[in-house]
Design a protein around this motif. Structure first.
Motif, PDB file in Angstrom:
ATOM      1  N   ASP A 123      -7.639  -5.275   2.269  1.00  0.00           N
ATOM      2  CA  ASP A 123      -6.541  -4.383   1.591  1.00  0.00           C
ATOM      3  C   ASP A 123      -5.137  -4.320   2.561  1.00  0.00           C
ATOM      4  OD1 ASP A 123      -6.348  -1.554   3.134  1.00  0.00           O
ATOM      5  OD2 ASP A 123      -8.471  -2.455   3.335  1.00  0.00           O
ATOM      6  N   LEU A 124      -4.328  -3.467   1.958  1.00  0.00           N
ATOM      7  CA  LEU A 124      -2.921  -3.500   2.616  1.00  0.00           C
ATOM      8  C   LEU A 124      -3.025  -2.914   4.002  1.00  0.00           C
ATOM      9  CD1 LEU A 124      -0.141  -2.956   0.160  1.00  0.00           C
ATOM     10  CD2 LEU A 124      -0.595  -5.167   1.416  1.00  0.00           C
ATOM     11  N   THR A 125      -3.874  -1.660   4.012  1.00  0.00           N
ATOM     12  CA  THR A 125      -3.955  -0.939   5.255  1.00  0.00           C
ATOM     13  C   THR A 125      -4.503  -1.766   6.386  1.00  0.00           C
ATOM     14  OG1 THR A 125      -6.006   0.004   4.889  1.00  0.00           O
ATOM     15  CG2 THR A 125      -3.944   1.231   4.149  1.00  0.00           C
ATOM     16  N   GLY A 151     -11.303  -1.365   8.217  1.00  0.00           N
ATOM     17  CA  GLY A 151     -11.203  -0.376   6.976  1.00  0.00           C
ATOM     18  C   GLY A 151     -11.326   1.079   7.131  1.00  0.00           C
ATOM     19  N   GLY A 152     -11.192   1.564   8.019  1.00  0.00           N
ATOM     20  CA  GLY A 152     -11.332   2.939   8.625  1.00  0.00           C
ATOM     21  C   GLY A 152     -10.538   3.660   7.519  1.00  0.00           C
ATOM     22  N   LEU A 153      -9.363   3.279   7.425  1.00  0.00           N
ATOM     23  CA  LEU A 153      -8.309   4.236   6.476  1.00  0.00           C
ATOM     24  C   LEU A 153      -8.601   4.073   5.200  1.00  0.00           C
ATOM     25  CD1 LEU A 153      -6.126   6.248   5.834  1.00  0.00           C
ATOM     26  CD2 LEU A 153      -4.497   4.326   6.440  1.00  0.00           C
ATOM     27  N   ALA A 154      -8.614   2.674   4.599  1.00  0.00           N
ATOM     28  CA  ALA A 154      -9.046   2.076   3.322  1.00  0.00           C
ATOM     29  C   ALA A 154     -10.286   3.029   2.954  1.00  0.00           C
ATOM     30  CB  ALA A 154      -9.152   0.790   3.237  1.00  0.00           C
ATOM     31  N   ASP A 155     -11.384   3.009   3.692  1.00  0.00           N
ATOM     32  CA  ASP A 155     -12.530   3.577   3.102  1.00  0.00           C
ATOM     33  C   ASP A 155     -12.485   5.042   2.663  1.00  0.00           C
ATOM     34  OD1 ASP A 155     -13.818   1.404   3.602  1.00  0.00           O
ATOM     35  OD2 ASP A 155     -14.634   1.829   5.633  1.00  0.00           O
ATOM     36  N   GLN A 156     -11.447   5.943   3.271  1.00  0.00           N
ATOM     37  CA  GLN A 156     -11.294   7.325   3.353  1.00  0.00           C
ATOM     38  C   GLN A 156     -10.609   7.470   2.028  1.00  0.00           C
ATOM     39  OE1 GLN A 156     -12.581   9.971   5.283  1.00  0.00           O
ATOM     40  NE2 GLN A 156     -11.964  10.735   3.325  1.00  0.00           N
ATOM     41  N   VAL A 157      -9.561   6.569   2.089  1.00  0.00           N
ATOM     42  CA  VAL A 157      -8.619   6.519   0.862  1.00  0.00           C
ATOM     43  C   VAL A 157      -9.345   6.223  -0.398  1.00  0.00           C
ATOM     44  CG1 VAL A 157      -6.450   5.340  -0.446  1.00  0.00           C
ATOM     45  CG2 VAL A 157      -6.461   6.092   2.012  1.00  0.00           C
ATOM     46  N   MET A 158     -10.222   5.388  -0.539  1.00  0.00           N
ATOM     47  CA  MET A 158     -11.213   5.120  -1.767  1.00  0.00           C
ATOM     48  C   MET A 158     -11.940   6.482  -1.958  1.00  0.00           C
ATOM     49  SD  MET A 158     -10.359   2.171  -2.974  1.00  0.00           S
ATOM     50  CE  MET A 158     -11.968   1.948  -4.032  1.00  0.00           C
ATOM     51  N   ILE A 159     -12.354   7.182  -1.098  1.00  0.00           N
ATOM     52  CA  ILE A 159     -13.058   8.317  -1.279  1.00  0.00           C
ATOM     53  C   ILE A 159     -12.294   9.413  -1.951  1.00  0.00           C
ATOM     54  CG2 ILE A 159     -14.488  10.261  -0.286  1.00  0.00           C
ATOM     55  CD1 ILE A 159     -15.311   8.209   1.761  1.00  0.00           C
ATOM     56  N   ARG A 376       4.411   4.502   5.942  1.00  0.00           N
ATOM     57  CA  ARG A 376       4.088   4.347   4.658  1.00  0.00           C
ATOM     58  C   ARG A 376       2.899   5.108   4.186  1.00  0.00           C
ATOM     59  NH1 ARG A 376       1.277   0.845   1.430  1.00  0.00           N
ATOM     60  NH2 ARG A 376      -0.023   0.160   3.101  1.00  0.00           N
ATOM     61  N   ASP A 377       1.922   5.281   5.232  1.00  0.00           N
ATOM     62  CA  ASP A 377       0.735   6.238   5.326  1.00  0.00           C
ATOM     63  C   ASP A 377       1.231   7.710   4.996  1.00  0.00           C
ATOM     64  OD1 ASP A 377      -0.469   3.728   5.943  1.00  0.00           O
ATOM     65  OD2 ASP A 377      -0.726   4.824   7.886  1.00  0.00           O
ATOM     66  N   LYS A 378       2.543   7.997   5.804  1.00  0.00           N
ATOM     67  CA  LYS A 378       2.847   9.541   5.671  1.00  0.00           C
ATOM     68  C   LYS A 378       3.486   9.612   4.409  1.00  0.00           C
ATOM     69  CE  LYS A 378       6.249  12.307   8.201  1.00  0.00           C
ATOM     70  NZ  LYS A 378       7.334  12.736   7.341  1.00  0.00           N
ATOM     71  N   ASP A 379       4.234   9.084   3.907  1.00  0.00           N
ATOM     72  CA  ASP A 379       4.948   8.966   2.634  1.00  0.00           C
ATOM     73  C   ASP A 379       4.029   9.076   1.594  1.00  0.00           C
ATOM     74  OD1 ASP A 379       7.414   8.928   1.006  1.00  0.00           O
ATOM     75  OD2 ASP A 379       6.284   6.977   0.184  1.00  0.00           O
ATOM     76  N   ALA A 380       2.862   8.216   1.583  1.00  0.00           N
ATOM     77  CA  ALA A 380       1.942   8.172   0.379  1.00  0.00           C
ATOM     78  C   ALA A 380       1.182   9.589   0.489  1.00  0.00           C
ATOM     79  CB  ALA A 380       1.043   7.062   0.646  1.00  0.00           C
ATOM     80  N   LEU A 412      -2.243   6.857  -3.855  1.00  0.00           N
ATOM     81  CA  LEU A 412      -3.357   6.302  -2.786  1.00  0.00           C
ATOM     82  C   LEU A 412      -3.700   4.845  -3.185  1.00  0.00           C
ATOM     83  CD1 LEU A 412      -5.445   9.553  -2.480  1.00  0.00           C
ATOM     84  CD2 LEU A 412      -3.538   8.638  -1.055  1.00  0.00           C
ATOM     85  N   ALA A 413      -3.690   4.569  -4.440  1.00  0.00           N
ATOM     86  CA  ALA A 413      -4.004   3.224  -4.892  1.00  0.00           C
ATOM     87  C   ALA A 413      -2.868   2.247  -4.191  1.00  0.00           C
ATOM     88  CB  ALA A 413      -4.058   3.003  -6.312  1.00  0.00           C
ATOM     89  N   GLY A 414      -1.648   2.684  -4.137  1.00  0.00           N
ATOM     90  CA  GLY A 414      -0.646   2.018  -3.803  1.00  0.00           C
ATOM     91  C   GLY A 414      -0.863   1.718  -2.538  1.00  0.00           C
ATOM     92  N   LEU A 415      -1.202   2.795  -1.770  1.00  0.00           N
ATOM     93  CA  LEU A 415      -1.256   2.755  -0.219  1.00  0.00           C
ATOM     94  C   LEU A 415      -2.224   1.408   0.327  1.00  0.00           C
ATOM     95  CD1 LEU A 415      -0.830   4.057   2.705  1.00  0.00           C
ATOM     96  CD2 LEU A 415      -2.713   5.651   2.273  1.00  0.00           C
ATOM     97  N   ILE A 416      -3.345   1.262  -0.421  1.00  0.00           N
ATOM     98  CA  ILE A 416      -4.277   0.220  -0.295  1.00  0.00           C
ATOM     99  C   ILE A 416      -4.125  -1.075  -0.695  1.00  0.00           C
ATOM    100  CG2 ILE A 416      -6.182   1.942   0.665  1.00  0.00           C
ATOM    101  CD1 ILE A 416      -7.377   1.432  -1.679  1.00  0.00           C
ATOM    102  N   GLY A 417      -2.982  -1.004  -1.715  1.00  0.00           N
ATOM    103  CA  GLY A 417      -2.592  -2.224  -2.442  1.00  0.00           C
ATOM    104  C   GLY A 417      -3.286  -2.488  -3.934  1.00  0.00           C
ATOM    105  N   LEU A 418      -3.968  -1.565  -4.463  1.00  0.00           N
ATOM    106  CA  LEU A 418      -4.544  -1.640  -5.568  1.00  0.00           C
ATOM    107  C   LEU A 418      -3.375  -1.738  -6.791  1.00  0.00           C
ATOM    108  CD1 LEU A 418      -7.631   0.593  -5.552  1.00  0.00           C
ATOM    109  CD2 LEU A 418      -7.564  -1.885  -5.327  1.00  0.00           C
TER     110      LEU A 418
END
Length: 436
Positions: A123-125, A151-159, A376-380, A412-418
């Motif tokens: 994923d993007l992160t 995937g530490g950040l991506a997993d949290q974003v998905m939750i 990019r994380d901060k902005d999202a 949040l989807a944009g943050l990880i690239g969905l």
């Protein structure tokens, strides 16, 4: 980028070297390897092969060859690695043969990693984590980058995104039956509390950005003060080399100069600046303007005062400022300082470094490094928080509330690239080296 093409590139460092690894990815990979080596080795097994030009029969090199069938490879496509001698001429000959005889294309910056993203392998992160890992200079940077890559950040974003989608579904399910007189529009009693709790989690993650940014980019320390206060001398002492010009003439430094050092596993960026004073020199004036700008963006300012230099007027800033008395071997005079030191004798240098290390530990806290480390994380997160807060304010307007929740989830989807933005992707992958 056309993922239907097959690309090749040198993936290791500059030549000559002991070993050079040439990476291939795409539908023609195995055919190209077979053309050079005569046969394919067993999957994921290194085999010693002689690489032969398929048209002239000339031996190009000898090396170890491995193939990785897709989708179980780094890019998700058929991949191969040729581990050959790190000869500039040899690598050039192999790449030339791959492009002219086998129909492959030379890869551009980040092409392999981009294919991994587009094929769902990263994923993007995680892509950003890989970039951070490649650039890591300190142990803390390595740990933080690896956690992000894994995937530490991506997993949290998905939750978080799943919770937002569930909340939106709760509202829209009731809207679908809003014209039924016997079906009241009533959200679960815990709906608002759950949404408020999610908002707090997002806010906590956002609050950790400064910590993650310091680990990733380095703790920024600016050396400031009047001309001839000893800024460049202190920079050289802390850096352990003569990186800045030091003379008895005031105003030698006309621009900012950054030097990176590793202090206890934490990257620190030291910035030498022009002495602050009134001047008619355009060049020195520009240096002073840049010095002030550097001070405003610093994490810590070391304000240097020397007994043989005219003191510059103190500047009010929102960042911490330590007053250091330099050239203590000349006497301390009437200077009021937090610490006295001497570059010549070494007095106070170790104390200063220990205080800096302790100060950074206080800023970072005892917890693990934050995975929220990119702008990019901060902005999202900021935009997602605003959408959640707006949704709570419009809880009695279900259509608008559902739209706010959709915006938060999409952010949040944009943050990880969905949901990807092509401009963001182009900029991100352009930062990678060719072969990665």
């Amino acid at each position: 980028m056309q993922t239907s093409t097959t690309i090749a590139a040198l993936s290791t460092g500059s030549l000559p070297s002991g070993v050079a690894i040439i990476r291939l990815s795409g539908p023609k990979t195995f055919a190209a390897v077979e053309a050079l080596c005569g046969s394919l080795p067993a999957s994921r097994t290194l085999a010693r092969k002689t690489l032969i030009h398929p048209e002239t029969g000339e031996a190009l090199d000898q090396g170890l060859v491995a193939v990785f069938p897709g989708p179980h490879s780094f890019t998700g496509q058929d991949c191969a690695e040729l581990q050959v001698h790190g000869s500039p001429a040899g690598v050039k000959a192999i790449l030339s043969t791959l492009t002219t005889c086998c129909g492959l294309e030379l890869a551009g910056a980040g092409d392999f990693t981009r294919r991994a993203f587009e094929n769902g392998k990263l994923d993007l992160t995680a892509v950003e984590g890989l970039g951070d890992l490649l650039a890591a200079e300190t142990e803390s940077q390595r740990r933080q980058a690896l956690s992000r890559l894994e995937g530490g950040l991506a997993d949290q974003v998905m939750i978080w995104r799943a919770l937002l989608l569930d909340a939106r579904a709760e509202i829209e399910a009731r809207l679908d039956f809003s014209d039924e007189d016997d079906v009241p529009f009533a959200l679960p009693h815990h709906f608002i509390a759950d949404l408020q709790a999610l908002g707090r989690k997002l806010a906590d993650a956002l609050a950790s950005y400064d910590r993650g940014r310091i680990v990733r980019e380095g703790f920024r320390i600016v050396l400031a003060g009047a001309p001839n206060a000893g800024k460049s001398s202190l920079l050289n002492r802390l850096a352990g080399s003569e990186v800045a010009i030091v003379t008895a003439e005031a105003g030698t430094t006309r621009d900012t100069k950054d030097v990176a050092i590793d202090l206890g596993g934490q990257l620190i960026t030291l910035t030498d600046t022009a002495g602050l004073r009134e001047t008619d020199s355009l060049a020195e004036g520009e240096g002073i303007r840049r010095a002030k700008r550097a001070m405003e963006s610093a994490d810590l300012v070391l304000w240097l005062l020397a007994p043989d230099a005219v003191s510059a007027p103190d500047i009010e800033m929102d960042v911490p400022v330590w007053r250091l008395g330099t050239k203590s071997d000349l006497g301390r005079g009437a200077l009021v300082v937090d610490l006295s030191l001497s570059v010549t004798s070494g007095e106070g240098i170790e104390t200063l470094l220990k205080r800096i290390e302790s100060h950074i530990e206080g800023r970072l806290g005892a917890s693990e490094s934050s995975l929220v480390s990119h702008l990019r994380d901060k902005d999202a997160l900021e935009r997602a928080i605003v959408s959640v807060e707006t949704a709570l304010e419009r809880i009695d307007q279900p259509e608008l509330c559902a739209e706010d929740l959709r915006r938060a989830a999409d952010t949040l989807a944009g943050l990880i690239g969905l949901m990807d933005n092509e401009a963001v992707l182009d900029q991100l992958f352009a930062g990678f080296c060719i072969g990665k």
